[in-house]
Scaffold this motif. Structure first.
Motif, mmCIF file in Angstrom:
data_model
loop_
_atom_site.group_PDB
_atom_site.id
_atom_site.type_symbol
_atom_site.label_atom_id
_atom_site.label_comp_id
_atom_site.label_asym_id
_atom_site.label_seq_id
_atom_site.Cartn_x
_atom_site.Cartn_y
_atom_site.Cartn_z
ATOM 1 N N PRO A 245 0.796 -1.235 0.000
ATOM 2 C CA PRO A 245 0.000 0.000 0.000
ATOM 3 C C PRO A 245 0.827 1.282 0.000
ATOM 4 C CG PRO A 245 -0.948 -1.602 1.512
ATOM 5 C CD PRO A 245 0.363 -2.170 1.061
ATOM 6 N N LEU A 270 -3.371 -5.875 3.865
ATOM 7 C CA LEU A 270 -3.766 -4.924 4.902
ATOM 8 C C LEU A 270 -2.922 -5.128 6.157
ATOM 9 C CD1 LEU A 270 -5.687 -2.857 6.282
ATOM 10 C CD2 LEU A 270 -7.222 -4.790 6.781
ATOM 11 N N TYR A 285 1.655 3.222 6.168
ATOM 12 C CA TYR A 285 0.355 3.720 5.728
ATOM 13 C C TYR A 285 -0.584 3.522 6.906
ATOM 14 C CZ TYR A 285 -0.480 -1.277 5.250
ATOM 15 O OH TYR A 285 -0.567 -2.617 5.519
ATOM 16 N N TYR A 290 -5.288 3.319 3.210
ATOM 17 C CA TYR A 290 -5.556 2.009 2.617
ATOM 18 C C TYR A 290 -6.938 1.980 1.968
ATOM 19 C CZ TYR A 290 -6.095 -3.029 2.160
ATOM 20 O OH TYR A 290 -6.313 -4.289 1.661
ATOM 21 N N THR A 308 -6.783 -9.767 0.280
ATOM 22 C CA THR A 308 -5.839 -9.176 1.230
ATOM 23 C C THR A 308 -5.200 -10.234 2.115
ATOM 24 O OG1 THR A 308 -5.582 -7.293 2.725
ATOM 25 C CG2 THR A 308 -7.429 -8.779 3.162
#
Length: 497
Positions: A245, A270, A285, A290, A308
């Motif tokens: 990300p 994630l 991030y 995200y 993810t």
């Protein structure tokens, strides 16, 4: 004349490792060995050389490897000519420890010197002692090695190896080194060669694909590479894994949306929905950024399927942190999520962090997360009922296909689809062929079509598959699939981003 020696490759972990195992198989076949016959490929059965290509991302990978090596000791006792080799991330990490724990192992080689395996095996045979060779830097880019490909119609293409990130839970950068990028011309030349051989789908591989180009000073190199893939005649589907990300930029989204053969699929790790945990993980991030990326992807490609990776139970994770992850999952509505319980990896900063989460709490959170992920994925899949999707048929996707008279394949967004097929084998799709199907019902992890496929298109990839069956041997150096041991669900990506 004696029969050639046989080999068997057993692979743990991610697609990067599976791709490396294709290289290992290619090297062994170039050295004159043949793959052990189907039916004799149980652990150690019938092979003269057994290679374990290992993973070090998860704790139980250690346990599985050493347990299997213990099993191999009894096999070697009655088959003294058997050679055992251990490579991959665990070998890079444990080095001499492997032969101390399992002195019957003949060769230990690392992630940077896969090409040395045949020489090390021969040296071990002649000198009658274990050979341990671990290099600290890449000797040759893996794509320069011979390959025994898994499939004649679909292939992986490495664009980089190594990783420059410093995530506190991950040991991969220490084992695979800093990121090294291939030149775009070399990548495109390999893709064109594969297409000439009948390949119609490629997946670009890297620990962090959208950081590609930093080494040679072009931060838009990955988007340019995607667009260049769009200009290769005969290349029907392009995928990539795995992005990060922090490096995912709008030029990549635009390239995906504007290049017809780049598939509407994105695997975006994630790891956690809690900003506090993301900071502790050293992920640069936060949840808002995200979710913003996902929003922009869906604005450009409303049909995109997003998957993810999520880690549960990272040190210091509270119930509030866990609920933040659940909130992001509900907003993101992933088509699938690969969920992992955090495990300590020696040598990582997270291993010595305070407030390690008790196992029973991690298990409870994991189960609650999986329930939500499955429910959301099922809701998303149900939306496909009555819709037409394009499916490329494949081998090895569905375990019960023969029992149910179905074939399986992947939609453009990479969803798994099980399709009813005609009784007459001559009218059935071949692996690599493409058809339109109507989805009749859905499950959390796949779609089903009880109607026969329409507009079946016989493809060059299907021709290549059929030719390989007729020759009784694979195309390229070979077809065949190394055994893959998966103590946990195989990540859709490289398992660390």
């Amino acid at each position: 004349m004696t029969d050639p020696r046989t080999y068997h490759v057993i692979t743990y972990g991610c697609q990067m490792n599976v791709h490396d195992s294709e290289r290992i198989s290619g090297l062994l076949e170039e050295a004159g060995l043949t793959r052990v016959a189907p039916g004799n490929d149980a652990l150690g059965a019938g092979a003269d050389v057994v290679v374990f290509n290992t993973c070090a991302v998860r704790e139980n990978a250690d346990n599985r490897l050493y347990g299997n090596l213990g099993h191999m000791a009894s096999i070697k006792a009655v088959h003294p000519g058997l050679q055992i080799a251990v490579g991959g991330c665990m070998a890079q990490k444990d080095r001499d420890l492997i032969v101390k724990k399992a002195p019957w192992v003949d060769v230990v080689f690392g992630t940077h010197n896969v090409g040395a395996l045949p020489t090390l095996l021969e040296r071990a045979r002649v000198e009658k002692e274990a050979q341990v060779e671990i290099k600290e830097a890449l000797e040759t880019f893996p794509s320069n090695l011979p390959t025994r490909r898994e499939s004649p119609y679909s292939a992986w293409v490495s664009i980089s190896v190594g990783c420059n990130n410093t995530c506190t839970f991950c040991i991969v950068p220490a084992l695979r080194g800093k990121e090294t990028d291939r030149r775009p011309g070399d990548i495109l030349a390999e893709i064109e060669m594969l297409v000439d051989q009948g390949v119609q789908e490629i997946t670009l591989l890297g620990q962090n694909v959208n950081a590609y180009g930093v080494e040679f000073g072009d931060r838009q190199a990955f988007a340019k590479l995607l667009r260049a893939c769009g200009g290769i005649d005969g290349l029907e589907r392009v995928r990539f894994t795995s992005p990060h990300p922090k490096d995912f930029t709008d030029d990549v989204i635009e390239a995906m949306a504007e290049t017809p053969n780049v598939m509407p699929q994105l695997h975006m790790p994630l790891q956690s929905g809690s900003d506090q945990i993301l900071k502790a993980m050293r992920r640069s991030y936060r949840s808002e950024r995200y979710l913003g990326i996902l929003d922009r992807v869906r604005q450009a490609m409303p049909e995109a399927a997003i998957t993810t990776d999520i880690i549960i139970g990272f040190p210091g994770e509270t119930e509030e942190d866990f609920q933040a992850t659940m909130d992001v999952v509900r907003q993101a509505r992933f088509s699938a999520a690969f969920t992992f319980q955090y495990s300590i990896r020696p040598g990582t900063p997270a291993a010595t962090m305070p407030n390690q989460v008790p196992k029973e709490i991690v298990q409870d959170r994991y189960e609650r997360l999986v329930d939500v992920v499955n429910d959301l994925a099922w809701e998303e899949n149900k939306k496909f009922a009555g819709r037409e999707v394009e499916v490329m048929f494949a081998t090895g996707e569905g375990r019960k296909d023969a029992e149910t008279n179905r074939m399986s394949g992947r939609a453009r967004d990479n969803r798994l689809v099980h399709v009813a097929v005609p009784d007459d084998p001559a009218e059935r799709p071949r692996p690599g062929d493409v058809a339109m199907v109507t989805i009749t019902h859905a499950a959390p992890h796949h779609l089903n079509s009880d109607e026969l496929p329409r507009d079946l298109r016989r493809t060059r990839g299907g021709d290549a598959w059929e030719a390989a069956q007729g020759m009784k041997k694979p195309v390229g150096v070979g077809l065949g699939m190394p055994s893959v041991e998966r103590p946990e669900p195989l990540p859709a990506a490289t398992g660390c981003n």
